[in-house]
Scaffold this active site. Structure first.
Site, PDB file in Angstrom:
ATOM      1  CB  SER A 140      -0.951  -0.001   1.186  1.00 25.80           C
ATOM      2  OG  SER A 140      -0.219   0.043   2.385  1.00 25.80           O
TER       3      SER A 140
ATOM      4  CG  HIS B  55      -4.484  -1.431  -0.557  1.00 18.93           C
ATOM      5  ND1 HIS B  55      -5.106  -0.200  -0.547  1.00 18.93           N
ATOM      6  CD2 HIS B  55      -3.913  -1.574   0.656  1.00 18.93           C
ATOM      7  CE1 HIS B  55      -4.896   0.392   0.618  1.00 18.93           C
ATOM      8  NE2 HIS B  55      -4.174  -0.428   1.370  1.00 18.93           N
TER       9      HIS B  55
ATOM     10  CE  LYS C 171      -7.348  -0.738   2.859  1.00 19.90           C
ATOM     11  NZ  LYS C 171      -6.706  -1.773   3.653  1.00 19.90           N
TER      12      LYS C 171
HETATM   13  C1  LIG Z   1      -6.418  -2.118   5.081  1.00 25.23           C
HETATM   14  C2  LIG Z   1      -5.678  -3.390   5.215  1.00 25.23           C
HETATM   15  C3  LIG Z   1      -5.982  -4.306   6.230  1.00 25.23           C
HETATM   16  C4  LIG Z   1      -6.989  -4.008   7.316  1.00 25.23           C
HETATM   17  O1  LIG Z   1      -8.295  -4.010   6.826  1.00 25.23           O
HETATM   18  P1  LIG Z   1      -9.501  -3.842   7.841  1.00 25.23           P
HETATM   19  O2  LIG Z   1     -10.616  -4.606   7.236  1.00 25.23           O
HETATM   20  O3  LIG Z   1      -9.764  -2.372   7.933  1.00 25.23           O
HETATM   21  O4  LIG Z   1      -9.064  -4.411   9.151  1.00 25.23           O
HETATM   22  C5  LIG Z   1      -5.297  -5.509   6.247  1.00 25.23           C
HETATM   23  N1  LIG Z   1      -4.354  -5.787   5.328  1.00 25.23           N
HETATM   24  C6  LIG Z   1      -4.027  -4.923   4.359  1.00 25.23           C
HETATM   25  C7  LIG Z   1      -2.973  -5.287   3.352  1.00 25.23           C
HETATM   26  C8  LIG Z   1      -4.670  -3.691   4.275  1.00 25.23           C
HETATM   27  O5  LIG Z   1      -4.340  -2.830   3.312  1.00 25.23           O
END
Ligand SMILES: *Cc1c(COP(=O)(O)O)cnc(C)c1O
Length: 400
Positions: A187, A215, A246
Site C-alpha cells: 500500500s 488493496h 476498501k
Molecule cells: C487495510 C488493510 C488491512 C486491514 O483491513 P480492515 O478490514 O480495515 O481491518 C489488512 N491488510 C491490508 C494489506 C490492508 O491494506
C-alpha cells in the site's frame, strides 16, 4: 486514579507533537465519495480514501444495509459458533468465494481480525512462516502471535527479493509446513506482488501461499477479482485474505478465502471467530450487495483503472516522479518528510485532502504524497488535483 500514568501518556504525546508526527483526526459529515464535507474545511476533494469503486454511497449498497437492518436487527449478539451465524453470512461468503475464485470463504469483522487469527490456525510447532518485509501490520502481528502461541519458526525476506525468499525456504527445507505470506498490493508503494514467481517458488519448495489482497480486491484484474486475476492466476493461490472495508463498500469486515476444509478449520480454531462477535448482518448485507454490484458492473473497475492511468500520466507530465505501478495508489515521491507534510497542508488549503507519509513509515529520503484514485473521481476532479499539486509543489520548492 493514577495521575502519573496520565502525565506519562501526555508527555509521550508531546514528544510526537515536537517531532511533527502527531496524527490529527479529520471529521467528515457526509458519505465517503470523490468530494466530502470536512468539518472546519467545507467541501474537499479526497485523494486518500480506499473507496476505490465509489461504493460507499452507492444506492444499491446503502439500501441493502438498510434492508439488512430490518431483516436481521442491529447485530449478532453472539459469536459465530454459538448463535451468531445468520443466513446473510452464508450468502456473503458464497458470493466472496465465487468472486475471488475459491471453494469457500469465511467472513470476519475486519481484515485485521481475519489475518490475526489465520497464521496460528494453520501453523504449528515445526512449521516455518516467511513474510515479505513490507507486509501489512496485521500480517506481522499474526505471525508474531503464531510464533508465541504455537512455537512455529518465522522469517522475513527483503521486500520483493525472491532470491532471499528462496534462500530462506531452502534453509528451512526440513520444516513440516512452509507458509509464504505476501500482500497482493503493497500500500505504500502501490506495487503488486510478483505472484507468478512466488507461486512457482512455492511449488518448487512445497510451500503454501497466503496473499492479503486488501488493496486489490475490486481493484485489480479486468473484473476486479484481484491480484490473481491481474496475472491470469485465479484459483492458483492457496489462501486469499482481504477486506470489505476498501473497494467493496468500505464499511468494515474482512475474509479468508480458500478450500472448504480451510474455512471449516477456521470455524474450529480461529480465535477472533471463537471469542468475538460475528460481522454485523447489516454490514454483511451491504457487503454482499457490493460484491454483486462489482460482478454486474465490471465497467466500474475499468473506470478506476483508466482514472488511475490518466492521473499517473498527468502527474508525470506536471514534472513529478511518481512510483510506477498498475494500481490506483500513486505515490508522489517528494523526498523530505517536512516537504511531504507541508505539501499536504497546503493542498488542504486548495480543497484537496491527500496524506503525506514520511519516516519512519517509509524509508528516509522517500517521503511521499500518497494519492489514491477512485472510480468516483471525474476527469475534472483529477485535472483540478493535478493543477493544485503542481502549484503547491512549486510553492514548497519540490518542483523547480
Ligand atoms: C487495510 C488493510 C488491512 C486491514 O483491513 P480492515 O478490514 O480495515 O481491518 C489488512 N491488510 C491490508 C494489506 C490492508 O491494506
Amino acid at each position: 486514579m493514577n495521575t502519573s500514568f496520565v502525565t506519562q501518556l501526555q508527555s509521550g504525546l508531546d514528544d510526537l507533537k515536537a517531532k511533527g508526527t502527531l496524527k490529527k483526526l479529520n471529521y467528515l459529515s457526509s458519505p465517503q465519495s470523490a468530494r466530502v464535507r470536512m468539518e472546519g474545511r467545507g467541501e474537499v476533494l479526497i485523494l486518500s480514501s480506499n473507496n476505490y469503486l465509489g461504493l460507499c454511497d452507492q444506492p444499491e449498497v446503502v439500501d441493502a444495509g438498510i434492508k439488512g437492518l430490518h431483516d436481521f436487527g442491529a447485530g449478532t449478539a453472539s459469536v459465530r459458533f454459538i448463535c451468531g451465524t445468520f443466513t446473510v453470512h452464508r450468502a456473503l461468503e458464497q458470493a466472496i468465494a465465487r468472486f475471488v475464485g475459491t471453494a469457500a470463504s469465511m467472513s470476519y469483522v475486519s481484515a485485521w481480525n481475519a489475518n490475526e487469527g489465520l497464521t496460528a490456525s494453520i501453523a504449528e510447532e515445526g512449521d516455518f512462516v516467511i513474510s515479505d518485509a513490507l507486509n501489512h501490520a496485521s500480517i506481522i502481528d499474526s505471525i508474531r502471535l503464531a510464533k508465541a502461541m504455537n512455537k512455529c519458526t518465522t522469517g522475513v525476506y527483503k521486500h520483493a527479493d525472491l532470491d532471499d525468499l528462496v534462500e530462506k525456504l531452502k534453509a528451512n527445507a526440513g520444516a513440516r509446513r512452509r507458509i509464504i505470506w505476501t500482500d497482493g498490493v503493497f500500500s505504500m508503494e502501490g506495487s503488486t506482488a510478483k505472484l507468478p514467481q512466488i507461486l512457482q517458488i512455492a511449488r518448487d519448495h512445497d510451500a503454501i501461499v497466503v496473499m492479503d489482497d486488501s488493496h486489490a480486491t475490486g481493484v485489480l484484474g479486468a473484473t476486479g477479482r484481484g491480484t490473481a486475476e491481474h496475472y491470469g492466476l485465479v484459483g492458483e493461490v492457496d489462501i486469499i485474505t482481504s477486506t470489505l472495508g476498501k473497494a467493496l463498500g468500505g464499511a468494515a469486515g474482512g475474509f479468508v478465502a480458500g478450500a472448504a476444509a480451510l474455512c471449516d478449520t477456521l470455524t474450529q480454531k480461529s480465535r477472533p471467530q471463537l471469542f468475538s462477535n460475528a460481522l454485523p448482518p447489516t454490514v454483511a448485507a451491504s457487503a454482499l450487495a457490493a460484491v454483486e454490484f462489482v460482478e454486474a458492473h465490471p465497467e466500474r473497475v475499468t473506470t478506476l483503472r483508466e482514472n488511475a492511468q490518466y492521473f499517473r500520466a498527468a502527474i508525470k507530465e506536471a514534472g513529478f516522479n511518481p512510483l510506477d505501478g498498475d494500481t490506483p495508489i500513486v505515490p508522489i515521491i517528494v523526498g523530505d518528510t517536512a516537504d511531504a507534510i507541508r505539501m499536504s497542508e497546503l493542498l488542504l488549503d486548495e480543497g484537496i485532502f491527500v496524506t503525506g507519509f514520511g519516516f519512519p513509515v517509509v524509508p528516509v529520503g522517500t517521503a511521499r504524497l500518497r494519492c489514491q484514485i477512485s472510480a468516483a473521481h471525474t476527469r475534472d476532479d483529477l485535472d483540478y488535483a493535478v493543477r493544485a499539486i503542481k502549484k503547491v509543489g512549486l510553492s514548497a520548492g519540490v518542483l523547480k
